[in-house]
Design an enzyme around this catalytic site. Structure first.
Site, PDB file in Angstrom:
ATOM      1  N   GLY A  41       0.826  -1.204   0.000  1.00 14.98           N
ATOM      2  CA  GLY A  41       0.000   0.000   0.000  1.00 14.98           C
ATOM      3  C   GLY A  41       0.854   1.244   0.000  1.00 14.98           C
ATOM      4  O   GLY A  41       2.009   1.225   0.446  1.00 14.98           O
ATOM      5  N   GLY A  43       0.406   5.799   0.239  1.00 16.40           N
ATOM      6  CA  GLY A  43      -0.463   6.965   0.362  1.00 16.40           C
ATOM      7  C   GLY A  43       0.335   8.196   0.705  1.00 16.40           C
ATOM      8  O   GLY A  43       1.570   8.198   0.645  1.00 16.40           O
ATOM      9  N   PHE A  45       0.985   9.557   3.497  1.00 14.12           N
ATOM     10  CA  PHE A  45       1.853   9.442   4.660  1.00 14.12           C
ATOM     11  C   PHE A  45       3.052   8.543   4.433  1.00 14.12           C
ATOM     12  O   PHE A  45       3.987   8.541   5.197  1.00 14.12           O
ATOM     13  CB  PHE A  45       1.058   8.914   5.862  1.00 14.12           C
ATOM     14  CG  PHE A  45       0.055   9.901   6.385  1.00 14.12           C
ATOM     15  CD1 PHE A  45       0.465  11.164   6.776  1.00 14.12           C
ATOM     16  CD2 PHE A  45      -1.279   9.572   6.482  1.00 14.12           C
ATOM     17  CE1 PHE A  45      -0.451  12.081   7.263  1.00 14.12           C
ATOM     18  CE2 PHE A  45      -2.205  10.475   6.973  1.00 14.12           C
ATOM     19  CZ  PHE A  45      -1.781  11.742   7.359  1.00 14.12           C
ATOM     20  N   GLY A  46       3.009   7.700   3.394  1.00 17.62           N
ATOM     21  CA  GLY A  46       4.125   6.802   3.147  1.00 17.62           C
ATOM     22  C   GLY A  46       3.678   5.494   2.524  1.00 17.62           C
ATOM     23  O   GLY A  46       2.747   5.468   1.722  1.00 17.62           O
ATOM     24  N   VAL A  48       3.130   1.005   3.099  1.00 16.53           N
ATOM     25  CA  VAL A  48       2.999  -0.134   4.004  1.00 16.53           C
ATOM     26  C   VAL A  48       3.719  -1.309   3.364  1.00 16.53           C
ATOM     27  O   VAL A  48       3.481  -1.633   2.195  1.00 16.53           O
ATOM     28  CB  VAL A  48       1.521  -0.496   4.264  1.00 16.53           C
ATOM     29  CG1 VAL A  48       1.437  -1.768   5.104  1.00 16.53           C
ATOM     30  CG2 VAL A  48       0.814   0.639   4.980  1.00 16.53           C
ATOM     31  N   LYS A  63       4.191   0.112   8.623  1.00 17.34           N
ATOM     32  CA  LYS A  63       3.791   1.391   8.027  1.00 17.34           C
ATOM     33  C   LYS A  63       4.994   2.329   8.108  1.00 17.34           C
ATOM     34  O   LYS A  63       5.439   2.693   9.197  1.00 17.34           O
ATOM     35  CB  LYS A  63       2.602   1.956   8.812  1.00 17.34           C
ATOM     36  CG  LYS A  63       1.850   3.092   8.160  1.00 17.34           C
ATOM     37  CD  LYS A  63       0.588   3.387   8.991  1.00 17.34           C
ATOM     38  CE  LYS A  63      -0.226   4.519   8.419  1.00 17.34           C
ATOM     39  NZ  LYS A  63      -1.437   4.774   9.236  1.00 17.34           N
ATOM     40  N   ASP A 159     -13.149   7.233  11.935  1.00 20.03           N
ATOM     41  CA  ASP A 159     -12.921   6.905  10.528  1.00 20.03           C
ATOM     42  C   ASP A 159     -13.459   5.505  10.213  1.00 20.03           C
ATOM     43  O   ASP A 159     -12.817   4.726   9.515  1.00 20.03           O
ATOM     44  CB  ASP A 159     -11.423   6.997  10.195  1.00 20.03           C
ATOM     45  CG  ASP A 159     -11.164   7.125   8.692  1.00 20.03           C
ATOM     46  OD1 ASP A 159     -12.099   7.468   7.943  1.00 20.03           O
ATOM     47  OD2 ASP A 159     -10.020   6.882   8.270  1.00 20.03           O
TER      48      ASP A 159
END
Length: 366
Positions: A41, A43, A45-46, A48, A63, A159
Site C-alpha cells: 500500500g 499513500g 503518509f508513506g 505499508v 507502516k 474513521d
C-alpha cells in the site's frame, strides 16, 4: 491498494516522494529486524510493507511514514492513540495489534500484525454481491465489541468505513475481523462541536450539522457499514455532502427544527422559512445549494434501487427461505438503533449487542 493507507491515499500529493526503502532491505528496531518482502500500500503518509520479523519469523505489516515535517504532529497523534489502545486485548476486542514504533533513517515506522483484505475488498471481489445476514451478524458483533472497548477508553475512532475493517485470515478464520487505522482517532476529552471528522457517507448527522457529539458517532459509522454489507452499496452517498444530507433526510428523517436551529452548519444545507407565528427549516433544493455554496451537487449513480426508508430495506433482496422476511425485520430494527438521528438516543455498543439480532436461539439460521 491496501486498506492500511486508503484514507491517506485520497489526499496524496504529486509533490510528495515515497520513502526510499526497497524490497529486500532490512529495517531494524531496538529488539529485532524486519525484512521487507513487498509493498502492499502507498499513500500521502508513506508506504505499508509486508515484512518478515527475523526474530519471531512472523509476517507483519510495517507502516513506513514519510520524512516530512508536515506530518510530524499527525504521526505523534497516531502513536499516542495506538499506545492508548495497546492496553486492550487486541484479539478479544477486535482491534489491530500494534507491536512497536521505531525509526529507520529518520523515518517513523509502525509495526502491526499482518491482516487479510478489507470489507470493501471483499465486496469488490464478490462482484458486489451482498452478504448474508449471518455473515453481517458476525461482522456487526465484532465491530460493536471493538467500539465498546474504545468507549471504555474514551476514544473515538472517527474513521469507521469498510476500508478500515479487515479480515484476520479468511482461510482459517472466516469472518473474523478487526478495526484498523487509528490515524484519525481522538480522545473524547478533545471533542469540540464543529470539528469535521468522519468520511462523507459515514458521517453522523450531529457532525455534519456542527452539533456536540460523543463516541456514538462511531456507532453511526458501524450502522452505515452494515447497510453497505446488506446492500453491496453505500446507504448514503460518499462523493457529495449535500447528497449525503439529502439521502439522510429521506431515509432516517429530518432533524427537528430546534435541533437545526442550534446547529452551526444548518444554513449550509437548509433554509429557514416562516410558518405562521414561527419558523421551520427545509432542505435546500440542488439549485439553492449551488447558489449558496457555488458547488453543484454530484449526481448519485447506483446499481440498485435504494430504499426510501430503513423499513424499505426488507423489500430489497427478498429472495430466500420462508423465515427470511422476519429475519430481515429483526436486522432492520437493530439497524434503526445504530442509525438514530439523535446521537444521545442512538444505541450504545453494549445496548446493540443485547438486541435479538444477536441473542436469538439459532443465529446460524439468520
Amino acid at each position: 491498494m491496501s486498506s492500511w493507507l486508503s484514507s491517506a491515499a485520497s489526499g496524496a500529493s504529486e509533490t510528495l516522494k515515497a520513502p526510499d526503502v526497497v524490497a529486500g532491505q532490512t529495517l531494524y528496531s531496538s529488539c529485532c529486524g524486519y525484512s521487507v518482502l513487498e509493498f502492499i500500500g502507498e499513500g500521502a503518509f508513506g508506504k505499508v510493507a509486508k515484512c518478515l520479523n527475523l526474530t519471531s519469523r512472523e509476517t507483519v505489516a510495517v507502516k513506513i511514514m514519510k520524512k516530512d515535517i508536515e506530518f510530524i504532529q499527525d504521526i505523534d497523534d497516531e502513536v499516542t492513540m495506538l499506545n492508548m489502545i495497546s492496553v486492550l486485548d487486541s484479539d478479544h476486542c477486535n482491534v489491530v495489534k500494534f507491536f512497536e514504533q521505531f525509526d529507520h533513517m529518520g523515518q517513523t515506522c509502525l509495526a502491526f500484525e499482518m491482516l487479510d483484505c478489507s470489507l470493501y475488498d471483499l465486496l469488490e471481489e464478490r462482484d458486489w454481491r451482498p452478504l448474508c445476514l449471518h455473515e453481517i451478524q458476525a461482522v456487526a458483533q465484532q465491530l460493536l465489541v471493538a467500539l465498546d472497548a474504545l468507549r471504555g477508553l474514551r476514544i473515538l475512532h472517527t474513521d469507521i468505513k469498510p476500508d478500515n475493517v479487515m479480515f484476520v485470515n479468511r482461510q482459517d478464520r472466516p469472518f473474523s475481523v478487526k478495526l484498523i487505522d487509528f490515524g484519525a482517532a481522538i480522545p473524547a476529552s478533545e471533542v469540540e462541536p464543529g470539528m469535521m471528522i468522519q468520511p462523507t457517507g459515514y458521517r453522523a448527522p450531529e457532525v455534519s450539522l456542527g452539533l456536540p457529539f460523543t463516541e456514538s458517532v462511531d456507532v453511526w459509522g458501524v450502522g452505515c457499514i452494515l447497510a453497505f454489507l446488506y446492500l453491496a452499496e453505500n446507504l448514503f452517498p460518499v462523493d457529495c455532502d449535500y447528497q449525503m444530507i439529502k439521502c439522510m433526510v429521506q431515509v432516517v428523517g429530518q432533524p427537528e427544527d430546534h435541533v437545526l436551529s442550534a446547529a452551526q452548519y444548518t444554513p449550509c444545507f437548509f433554509i429557514e422559512e416562516e410558518a405562521g407565528e414561527s419558523t421551520t427549516w427545509r432542505l435546500m433544493t440542488p439549485e439553492e445549494f449551488t447558489t449558496a455554496s457555488s458547488m453543484k451537487p454530484e449526481e448519485r449513480n447506483s446499481f440498485i434501487e435504494l430504499p426510501g426508508s430503513l423499513d424499505d430495506l426488507v423489500n430489497i433482496y427478498p429472495e430466500g427461505k420462508a423465515a427470511d422476511s422476519e429475519d430481515r425485520r429483526i436486522f432492520i430494527d437493530m439497524l434503526k438503533g445504530l442509525l438514530h438521528l439523535d446521537g444521545d438516543q442512538r444505541s450504545s455498543p453494549c445496548q446493540a449487542l443485547q438486541h435479538s439480532f444477536f441473542t436469538r436461539s439459532h443465529p446460524q439460521e439468520i
